[in-house]
Design an enzyme around this catalytic site. Structure first.
Site, mmCIF file in Angstrom:
data_model
loop_
_atom_site.group_PDB
_atom_site.id
_atom_site.type_symbol
_atom_site.label_atom_id
_atom_site.label_comp_id
_atom_site.label_asym_id
_atom_site.label_seq_id
_atom_site.Cartn_x
_atom_site.Cartn_y
_atom_site.Cartn_z
ATOM 1 N N MET A 29 78.167 90.820 -9.612
ATOM 2 C CA MET A 29 78.520 90.806 -11.087
ATOM 3 C C MET A 29 77.666 92.247 -11.730
ATOM 4 S SD MET A 29 80.080 87.125 -12.285
ATOM 5 C CE MET A 29 78.342 86.522 -12.654
ATOM 6 N N HIS A 36 69.993 90.965 -5.068
ATOM 7 C CA HIS A 36 71.180 92.034 -4.633
ATOM 8 C C HIS A 36 70.891 93.167 -3.656
ATOM 9 C CE1 HIS A 36 72.556 90.783 -8.994
ATOM 10 N NE2 HIS A 36 73.476 90.326 -8.143
ATOM 11 N N GLN A 60 85.251 83.023 -13.615
ATOM 12 C CA GLN A 60 84.610 82.151 -13.077
ATOM 13 C C GLN A 60 83.539 81.623 -14.258
ATOM 14 O OE1 GLN A 60 82.724 84.860 -10.103
ATOM 15 N NE2 GLN A 60 80.867 84.091 -10.762
ATOM 16 N N GLN A 153 78.266 77.974 -3.248
ATOM 17 C CA GLN A 153 79.107 79.273 -3.277
ATOM 18 C C GLN A 153 79.504 79.649 -1.912
ATOM 19 O OE1 GLN A 153 79.542 82.549 -6.227
ATOM 20 N NE2 GLN A 153 78.443 83.566 -4.776
HETATM 21 P P1 AMP Z 1 75.940 87.871 -8.716
HETATM 22 O O1 AMP Z 1 75.642 89.141 -9.140
HETATM 23 O O2 AMP Z 1 74.939 86.827 -9.567
HETATM 24 O O3 AMP Z 1 77.177 87.340 -8.629
HETATM 25 O O4 AMP Z 1 75.270 87.941 -7.194
HETATM 26 C C1 AMP Z 1 76.004 88.670 -6.188
HETATM 27 C C2 AMP Z 1 75.316 88.182 -4.751
HETATM 28 O O5 AMP Z 1 73.856 88.186 -4.699
HETATM 29 C C3 AMP Z 1 75.680 86.601 -4.456
HETATM 30 O O6 AMP Z 1 75.906 86.453 -3.305
HETATM 31 C C4 AMP Z 1 74.251 85.949 -4.853
HETATM 32 O O7 AMP Z 1 74.194 84.879 -4.088
HETATM 33 C C5 AMP Z 1 73.303 87.094 -4.314
HETATM 34 N N1 AMP Z 1 72.030 86.851 -5.097
HETATM 35 C C6 AMP Z 1 71.749 86.652 -6.399
HETATM 36 N N2 AMP Z 1 70.447 86.390 -6.617
HETATM 37 C C7 AMP Z 1 69.994 86.357 -5.562
HETATM 38 C C8 AMP Z 1 68.670 86.170 -5.058
HETATM 39 N N3 AMP Z 1 67.679 85.718 -5.861
HETATM 40 N N4 AMP Z 1 68.286 86.411 -3.802
HETATM 41 C C9 AMP Z 1 69.340 86.504 -2.768
HETATM 42 N N5 AMP Z 1 70.679 86.740 -3.248
HETATM 43 C C10 AMP Z 1 71.041 86.628 -4.448
#
Ligand code: AMP
Length: 286
Positions: A29, A36, A60, A153
């Protein structure tokens, strides 16, 4: 690197990729951070073509949640992706993904999506599985990368892919943390100094819970009680849930044997954070 904003162009780009090339995909996102980037770097290493999507998915978010204020800086994110040698950033508009007459949703039903995050955020996983189904259909990735930060998730996405026979492999990577243990999250950017300090209570309580477990405590209720006591000492923190569950089922365990997942959601001021830790009691402990 290409920045693609419309679905047709994204599809054409994918169609033109030579047969046999591996397509890697990192859905996000935006508000990119080191969490990320760990997914992007792994994806880069594994793939011939790496696509990163940036889309703040309204489906969501609940009505009282932070959709409108969610951190967005496409220019910065695109720059970061360029530095990581990403091939395509796919950043569709809301209108493209969900036109006004949009009515199709994909839902994993049952316990897995109704417990914990599903219970606290009704409709959240329906939004996640809908957008991911759409993105998987547009990008056709061989491999898709997710973080353990959003542990529940990951289980939901694996179930979606398995049960709808979607043709992408789900790769899961560990949580990336700041030096003081706070899990990286786009939402951390909302914090002032005091809140940022208070936010470390999630990791501190998980670490303590791990210590208690390894020290021989088998009763999840006692561990949860002590975690609550610790978190409640932090005036800015408000617990949503704390649970000790089976790492594949998300069902609460009665006694800690083998591996469990300790998972929690806590509000720090107005910002809701989630975190988790897997804990393994070695079988030789009594
Ligand atoms: P989001 O942009 O929050 O939807 O996250 C995108 C992806 O990055 C998802 O698969 C999250 O689980 C992963 N993600 C977010 N924060 C972290 C983190 N601190 N460590 C590892 N993966 C992450």
């Amino acid at each position: 690197m290409e920045l693609i904003k419309d679905i047709d162009r994204m599809r054409t780009y994918i169609e033109r990729i030579e047969e046999g090339k591996i397509i890697g995909f990192v859905p996000t996102m935006g508000g990119l951070h080191k969490g990320h980037l760990s997914l992007i770097r792994k994806g880069r290493g594994d793939s011939d073509v790496l696509v990163v999507s940036i889309f703040v998915n309204p489906a969501q978010f609940g009505p009282e949640e932070d959709f409108e204020s969610y951190p967005q800086d496409l220019e910065r994110d695109v720059k970061l992706c360029k530095q990581e040698d990403v091939d395509v950033v796919f950043a569709p508009s809301r209108e493209e993904m969900y036109p006004d007459d949009y009515f199709t949703f994909v839902e994993v039903e049952g316990y897995l999506t109704s417990t914990l995050e599903g219970d606290s955020r009704p409709g959240h996983f329906r939004g996640v599985t809908t957008i991911l189904t759409k993105l998987f259909n547009i990008v056709s990735p061989d491999r898709s990368y997710f973080g353990e930060k959003d542990y529940q998730q990951v289980l939901v996405v694996k179930k979606l892919v398995n049960e709808l026979n979607l043709d992408t492999q789900i790769i899961v990577l560990p949580i990336v943390r700041e030096n003081d243990g706070l899990a990286l999250s786009s939402r951390n950017s909302y914090f002032d100094e005091k809140e940022r300090e208070a936010a470390t209570i999630l990791y501190k309580s998980l670490k303590k819970a791990k210590e208690w477990t390894i020290g021989g405590e088998k009763d999840p209720a006692r561990i949860i009680h002590k975690m609550k006591e610790l978190i409640e000492k932090e005036p800015l923190a408000e617990i949503d849930y704390i649970a000790i569950v089976g790492p594949n089922s998300m069902e609460k365990v009665q006694s800690i044997e083998g591996e469990v997942l300790i998972i929690l959601a806590v509000k720090i001021g107005k910002v809701r954070l989630i975190d988790n830790m897997r804990v393994k009691r070695s079988m030789c402990q009594s």
